[in-house]
Design a protein around this motif. Structure first.
Motif, PDB file in Angstrom:
ATOM      1  N   GLY A 133       0.704  -1.132   0.289  1.00  0.00           N
ATOM      2  CA  GLY A 133      -0.131  -0.197   0.010  1.00  0.00           C
ATOM      3  C   GLY A 133       0.398   1.468  -0.113  1.00  0.00           C
ATOM      4  N   GLN A 134       2.234   1.017   0.603  1.00  0.00           N
ATOM      5  CA  GLN A 134       3.197   2.274   0.689  1.00  0.00           C
ATOM      6  C   GLN A 134       3.160   2.884  -0.813  1.00  0.00           C
ATOM      7  OE1 GLN A 134       4.000   3.618   3.496  1.00  0.00           O
ATOM      8  NE2 GLN A 134       1.840   2.582   4.658  1.00  0.00           N
ATOM      9  N   LEU A 165       0.073   9.427  -5.519  1.00  0.00           N
ATOM     10  CA  LEU A 165       0.679  10.784  -5.888  1.00  0.00           C
ATOM     11  C   LEU A 165       1.216  11.348  -6.857  1.00  0.00           C
ATOM     12  CD1 LEU A 165       1.884  11.391  -2.353  1.00  0.00           C
ATOM     13  CD2 LEU A 165       0.187  12.332  -3.627  1.00  0.00           C
ATOM     14  N   ILE A 171      11.377   3.261   4.553  1.00  0.00           N
ATOM     15  CA  ILE A 171      11.017   2.580   6.225  1.00  0.00           C
ATOM     16  C   ILE A 171      11.228   1.641   5.877  1.00  0.00           C
ATOM     17  CG2 ILE A 171       8.598   1.074   5.752  1.00  0.00           C
ATOM     18  CD1 ILE A 171       7.402   3.847   4.527  1.00  0.00           C
ATOM     19  N   ILE A 203      10.116   4.479  14.575  1.00  0.00           N
ATOM     20  CA  ILE A 203       8.601   5.222  14.486  1.00  0.00           C
ATOM     21  C   ILE A 203       7.613   4.841  14.797  1.00  0.00           C
ATOM     22  CG2 ILE A 203       7.218   6.264  12.581  1.00  0.00           C
ATOM     23  CD1 ILE A 203       9.516   7.238  11.333  1.00  0.00           C
ATOM     24  N   PRO A 204       6.603   4.850  15.241  1.00  0.00           N
ATOM     25  CA  PRO A 204       5.446   4.160  15.916  1.00  0.00           C
ATOM     26  C   PRO A 204       4.727   3.540  14.819  1.00  0.00           C
ATOM     27  CG  PRO A 204       5.364   6.915  16.768  1.00  0.00           C
ATOM     28  CD  PRO A 204       6.271   6.319  16.457  1.00  0.00           C
ATOM     29  N   LEU A 222       6.132   0.704  12.864  1.00  0.00           N
ATOM     30  CA  LEU A 222       7.318   0.732  11.571  1.00  0.00           C
ATOM     31  C   LEU A 222       7.685  -0.401  12.680  1.00  0.00           C
ATOM     32  CD1 LEU A 222       9.109   2.763  10.070  1.00  0.00           C
ATOM     33  CD2 LEU A 222       7.476   2.133   9.454  1.00  0.00           C
ATOM     34  N   PHE A 280      -5.755   9.941  -5.291  1.00  0.00           N
ATOM     35  CA  PHE A 280      -6.456   8.241  -4.402  1.00  0.00           C
ATOM     36  C   PHE A 280      -6.664   8.315  -3.535  1.00  0.00           C
ATOM     37  CE2 PHE A 280      -6.717   3.883  -4.670  1.00  0.00           C
ATOM     38  CZ  PHE A 280      -7.726   3.050  -6.346  1.00  0.00           C
ATOM     39  N   PHE A 325      -7.299   5.436  -0.497  1.00  0.00           N
ATOM     40  CA  PHE A 325      -7.265   3.979   0.134  1.00  0.00           C
ATOM     41  C   PHE A 325      -8.281   3.545   0.485  1.00  0.00           C
ATOM     42  CE2 PHE A 325      -2.995   4.760  -2.284  1.00  0.00           C
ATOM     43  CZ  PHE A 325      -3.460   4.073  -3.160  1.00  0.00           C
ATOM     44  N   ASN A 381      -2.896   3.734   3.602  1.00  0.00           N
ATOM     45  CA  ASN A 381      -1.996   3.761   3.407  1.00  0.00           C
ATOM     46  C   ASN A 381      -1.718   5.185   3.536  1.00  0.00           C
ATOM     47  OD1 ASN A 381      -1.863   1.727   2.598  1.00  0.00           O
ATOM     48  ND2 ASN A 381      -2.535   1.854   0.258  1.00  0.00           N
ATOM     49  N   LEU A 382      -1.297   6.328   4.681  1.00  0.00           N
ATOM     50  CA  LEU A 382      -0.882   6.507   4.206  1.00  0.00           C
ATOM     51  C   LEU A 382       0.947   5.758   5.017  1.00  0.00           C
ATOM     52  CD1 LEU A 382      -2.769   9.216   7.989  1.00  0.00           C
ATOM     53  CD2 LEU A 382      -2.169   9.229   5.367  1.00  0.00           C
ATOM     54  N   PHE A 383       1.834   7.016   4.271  1.00  0.00           N
ATOM     55  CA  PHE A 383       3.302   7.091   5.126  1.00  0.00           C
ATOM     56  C   PHE A 383       3.998   6.772   5.996  1.00  0.00           C
ATOM     57  CE2 PHE A 383       3.386   9.469   0.656  1.00  0.00           C
ATOM     58  CZ  PHE A 383       3.265   8.210   0.043  1.00  0.00           C
ATOM     59  N   MET A 384       3.663   5.494   6.656  1.00  0.00           N
ATOM     60  CA  MET A 384       3.916   5.737   8.003  1.00  0.00           C
ATOM     61  C   MET A 384       4.907   5.847   8.509  1.00  0.00           C
ATOM     62  SD  MET A 384       4.741   1.307   7.268  1.00  0.00           S
ATOM     63  CE  MET A 384       4.378   0.207   8.394  1.00  0.00           C
ATOM     64  N   HIS A 385       6.139   6.638   8.185  1.00  0.00           N
ATOM     65  CA  HIS A 385       7.325   7.095   8.302  1.00  0.00           C
ATOM     66  C   HIS A 385       7.257   8.469   8.429  1.00  0.00           C
ATOM     67  CE1 HIS A 385       8.312   7.548   4.129  1.00  0.00           C
ATOM     68  NE2 HIS A 385       8.975   8.264   4.104  1.00  0.00           N
ATOM     69  N   LEU A 386       6.087   9.183   8.024  1.00  0.00           N
ATOM     70  CA  LEU A 386       5.717  10.181   8.015  1.00  0.00           C
ATOM     71  C   LEU A 386       5.220  11.160   8.671  1.00  0.00           C
ATOM     72  CD1 LEU A 386       6.352  11.473   4.435  1.00  0.00           C
ATOM     73  CD2 LEU A 386       8.104  11.275   6.018  1.00  0.00           C
ATOM     74  N   ILE A 426       4.818  15.885   1.203  1.00  0.00           N
ATOM     75  CA  ILE A 426       5.616  15.417   0.493  1.00  0.00           C
ATOM     76  C   ILE A 426       5.164  15.468  -1.101  1.00  0.00           C
ATOM     77  CG2 ILE A 426       4.748  12.343   0.805  1.00  0.00           C
ATOM     78  CD1 ILE A 426       7.600  11.638   0.753  1.00  0.00           C
ATOM     79  N   GLY A 427       4.004  15.330  -1.235  1.00  0.00           N
ATOM     80  CA  GLY A 427       3.845  15.250  -2.642  1.00  0.00           C
ATOM     81  C   GLY A 427       3.720  16.248  -2.979  1.00  0.00           C
ATOM     82  N   TYR A 482       2.744  10.239  14.427  1.00  0.00           N
ATOM     83  CA  TYR A 482       3.031   9.804  13.374  1.00  0.00           C
ATOM     84  C   TYR A 482       1.731   8.529  13.042  1.00  0.00           C
ATOM     85  CZ  TYR A 482       7.293  10.210  13.320  1.00  0.00           C
ATOM     86  OH  TYR A 482       8.664  11.267  12.547  1.00  0.00           O
ATOM     87  N   ALA A 535       0.332   5.850  13.314  1.00  0.00           N
ATOM     88  CA  ALA A 535       0.087   4.457  13.984  1.00  0.00           C
ATOM     89  C   ALA A 535      -0.411   5.038  16.336  1.00  0.00           C
ATOM     90  CB  ALA A 535       1.522   3.938  14.309  1.00  0.00           C
ATOM     91  N   GLN A 536      -0.011   6.514  15.202  1.00  0.00           N
ATOM     92  CA  GLN A 536      -0.839   7.567  16.112  1.00  0.00           C
ATOM     93  C   GLN A 536      -2.102   7.952  16.373  1.00  0.00           C
ATOM     94  OE1 GLN A 536       3.020   9.811  17.122  1.00  0.00           O
ATOM     95  NE2 GLN A 536       3.353   8.640  18.649  1.00  0.00           N
ATOM     96  N   ARG A 575      -4.407  14.921   1.884  1.00  0.00           N
ATOM     97  CA  ARG A 575      -2.873  14.452   1.215  1.00  0.00           C
ATOM     98  C   ARG A 575      -3.868  14.093  -0.049  1.00  0.00           C
ATOM     99  NH1 ARG A 575      -0.069   8.484   2.122  1.00  0.00           N
ATOM    100  NH2 ARG A 575      -2.150   8.034   1.531  1.00  0.00           N
TER     101      ARG A 575
END
Lengths: 230, 229, 256
Positions: A121-122, A129, A144, A220-221, A223, C86, C88, C92-97, C105-106, C139, C141-142, C155
């Motif tokens: 999905g990433q 985008l 990641i 990062i939370p 991951l 798009f 989803f 599908n958010l970027f996990m590290h941002l 980012i886009g 993030y 996950a939070q 986004r």
């Protein structure tokens, strides 16, 4: 025993110098081969995942050949066999390159597993985008994937620290070689090798600790850690 | 063809190199065997033992894993005689490989056992099994399957590292190859040949292992995140 | 300039032996909200993914604002995707941002906006979807699922695309979080954002859609305004499908 080993080192200035030279070379071997292994390993991992088909096959063959043969053999090929092909280098250089090429194969496997574990999905989101394939790899997949590879890479660093002792066979004055010289002159083999074992142990622990710290700093939370070396 | 000239020059010496094969296999199976016996004991001490014993086991494991195999070998071969323990090269090398292997095997077994969900224990005990019965009938069969890839990986590591026994003069295939090289004054052919032997051996081990792994595979029971083979 | 944003003609797609799209044809006009409904596995998700070429169709034709997207893309694929938002099902958010960086980012990497400009536009988008300042630096996950999906919508809209495709944007959410996301999408609809939305939320569809299309087994079996679909379905299958949704919704309502 460790204490006696320490005493012996301090009996002669030459012993202390030898010991320190050994330690320095061990650390140089470890750090440089890790750096080479990381850069080549990352390249191999990315090309094996996203590169052209022929390159993928060639790199897979490289990785399997390295993983299927002893590191000692690889160092001997570089140092003793290459000169007959007109390529000669110092023992230290040969050891660094040999360890680096070896580590590249292993590191590429850890990195490949980590990159592959980044959820699809990433990818889809990045492409949606409007990112190009390489933009998506650079700004999304690598940040990641690399984070989740840290524990495996940290293990690899410890592994290289220990396997730098193989450079002994090329007469590089690293810790074991230094210990051997001092031991043979003083007949205190047990004391010297125990001391050296302790030095490796301390540095292994130091590496593990500091990598854990780095990990917790850039983790990062949410991951997940994907690759783990046995 | 360069390949054929490479190997014609060592044709008379191939037997010399292959003479080292029994030693290589002894080192591998001996070392790995020691690990296979002692590793699980250490692992079970860590998981089920009383705290001091568990700590001791963990410490042993960590210390061994922090020391290079070459240093272990030197301590055993050159150091122990100072304490009156003299070993010939082959047993000394087997012991060193075994000690190193057991520390890693202990870790592999431990993470395999730990990865089995607590519910499996509870279900077994609820059926009326004794803890020992639950362990033997429920935990071990699952943990073993999970541990296979890790154990085989360790086997190939031990196999490749038998070459380090060259340091104390064990006449295994690598040592033999180097001796041939020194006689014919050319390192390339014997090194390539001995490399081929290692490759065939590790490849065979990995293939056998994945066959075994597939044969024993049970849907839903994974390799617990161990990447290898 | 034509006011047709998206034109899809006779689109086909198979995966192996399974034919997922069997000649799908429709258009979306500027400012129009089209809702695509139908039983699961009917090809709706695949249809959306062929439009931005995440999945390559087998044959047919896709045009975006008069520009050929398929079979011969008139511009680079990433340039086309830049113009198609798009959203989803799994966010599908970027996990590290962080939430803010997910939106930025886009704008930075693709639109090449200067960082301050990107931040300004990202914040605007986040405010539009009701993500408050305390969440900007969290993030994914939070965040709760509803918050994540709203950031994902931000986004998409921050890129100012010509059309936004949404693939079951509330299906992965806990029931109590569905409302906050639907509210945002309804607001976008009120602002005449061009959208093509796959959803099972009938109430939402009736409320927000200009036209509803029902898709089953790779073809659009029925299309019309919400009124037409609800009161006077042409096909027996459509009627049964709508009844099923209504029954499920009734059950949910009595549960609440």
């Amino acid at each position: 025993m460790v204490f006696e080993g320490l005493l012996i080192i301090f009996t002669k200035e030459r012993y202390l110098d030898l010991f320190l030279e050994g330690l320095a070379n061990t650390l140089i071997l470890t750090a440089s081969s890790f750096a080479i292994g990381f850069m080549l390993g990352l390249l191999i991992a990315v090309e094996r995942l996203y590169g052209p088909r022929i390159l993928r096959a060639a790199l897979a063959a490289y990785v399997e050949t390295i993983r299927g043969t002893p590191m000692l053999l690889q160092l001997f090929l570089l140092y003793y066999a290459l000169p007959s092909a007109g390529i000669a280098m110092s023992a230290l250089t040969a050891a660094i390159l040999g360890m680096g090429f070896n580590s590249a194969a292993y590191q590429s496997e850890y990195l490949r597993a980590s990159l592959r574990a980044v959820p699809s999905g990433q990818w889809e989101a990045a492409l949606s985008l409007g990112m190009t394939k390489w933009q998506a790899i650079r700004s999304i997949i690598l940040p990641i994937g690399l984070r989740s590879a840290i524990p495996a890479l940290s293990n690899e660093l410890v592994y290289l620290l220990k396997y730098s002792s193989i450079a002994y066979f090329l007469a590089v004055v690293e810790l074991v070689y230094a210990g051997k010289i001092i031991g043979s002159e003083t007949f205190a083999y047990l004391e010297m090798y125990t001391l050296i074992a302790l030095v490796y142990l301390v540095f292994s622990l130091l590496i593990t600790r500091s990598m854990k710290k780095i990990e917790s700093k850039i983790m990062i939370p949410g991951l997940a850690v994907t690759a783990e070396r046995t | 063809m360069p390949g054929s000239t490479v190997f014609t020059s060592i044709a008379p010496y191939i037997k010399v190199i292959l003479d080292g094969l029994p030693e290589t296999l002894l080192l591998t199976f001996g070392g790995f065997g020691i690990g296979l016996v002692v590793g699980p004991i250490l692992a079970f001490m860590e998981i089920y033992g009383p705290k001091p014993l568990a700590r001791l086991a963990a410490a042993i494991e960590e210390v061994i894993r922090g020391i290079p195999l070459l240093v272990l070998m030197f301590i055993i071969y050159f150091g122990l005689p100072e304490l009156g323990i003299r070993l010939t090269p082959l047993p000394a090398a087997i012991l060193a490989i075994g000690i190193r292997s057991l520390a890693y095997q202990s870790q592999i077994i431990r993470s395999a056992v730990i990865s089995i969900p607590a519910g499996q224990w509870e279900a077994a005990l609820s059926l009326g099994m004794s803890p020992v019965g639950a362990f033997i009938n429920i935990i071990i069969p699952q943990a073993f399957r999970i541990a296979i890839p890790g154990l085989v990986n360790q086997f190939t590591v031990d196999l490749k590292d038998t070459s380090i026994a060259y340091a104390i003069g064990v006449a295994e295939i690598f040592t033999q190859a180097v001796h041939v090289a020194q006689v014919i004054l050319d390192y390339l052919p014997p090194l390539l040949f001995v490399g081929l032997i290692y490759f065939v051996l590790t490849y065979t081990a990995s293939s056998l292992a994945s066959t075994l792994y597939r044969r024993l595979a049970i849907p839903g029971l994974g390799a617990g995140g161990v990447v290898t083979v | 300039m034509s006011d047709i944003v998206l034109r899809v003609e006779d689109l086909w797609k198979s995966f192996g032996k399974q034919t997922v799209l069997r000649g799908v044809t429709f258009t979306v006009k500027r400012g129009e909200v089209k809702v695509l409904m139908g039983p699961s596995g009917g090809g709706k998700s695949t249809l959306l993914r062929t439009i931005n070429l995440l999945v390559r169709p087998d044959r047919g034709r896709i045009e975006l604002e008069g520009i050929e997207v398929f079979p011969r893309p008139a511009m680079k694929i990433n340039k086309i995707r830049e113009r198609i938002g798009f959203v989803f099902q799994q966010f599908n958010l970027f996990m590290h941002l962080t939430a803010l960086d997910n939106v930025r980012i886009g704008l930075i990497k693709v639109k090449k906006l200067p960082p301050e400009e990107a931040t300004r536009r990202a914040i605007e988008a986040l405010q539009m979807v009701g993500i408050t300042e305390d969440l900007w630096h969290k993030y994914p996950a939070q965040l709760s699922g509803g918050q994540q999906q709203r950031v994902a919508i931000a986004r998409a809209i921050a890129m100012k695309p010509s059309i936004i495709l949404m693939d079951e944007p509330t299906s992965a959410l806990d029931p109590e979080l569905v409302g906050e996301v639907l509210k945002v999408i309804e607001e976008l609809a009120r602002r005449r954002t061009t959208m093509l939305i796959v959803t099972h939320e009938l109430d939402f569809a009736l409320e927000a859609a200009d036209e509803i299309m029902i898709m089953d087994q790779g073809v659009i079996v029925e299309r019309g305004t919400p009124d037409e679909i609800l009161r006077n379905p042409k096909h027996e299958r459509t009627r049964r499908f709508i009844e099923r949704i209504l029954r499920r919704q009734e059950r949910l309502n009595t549960l609440k």
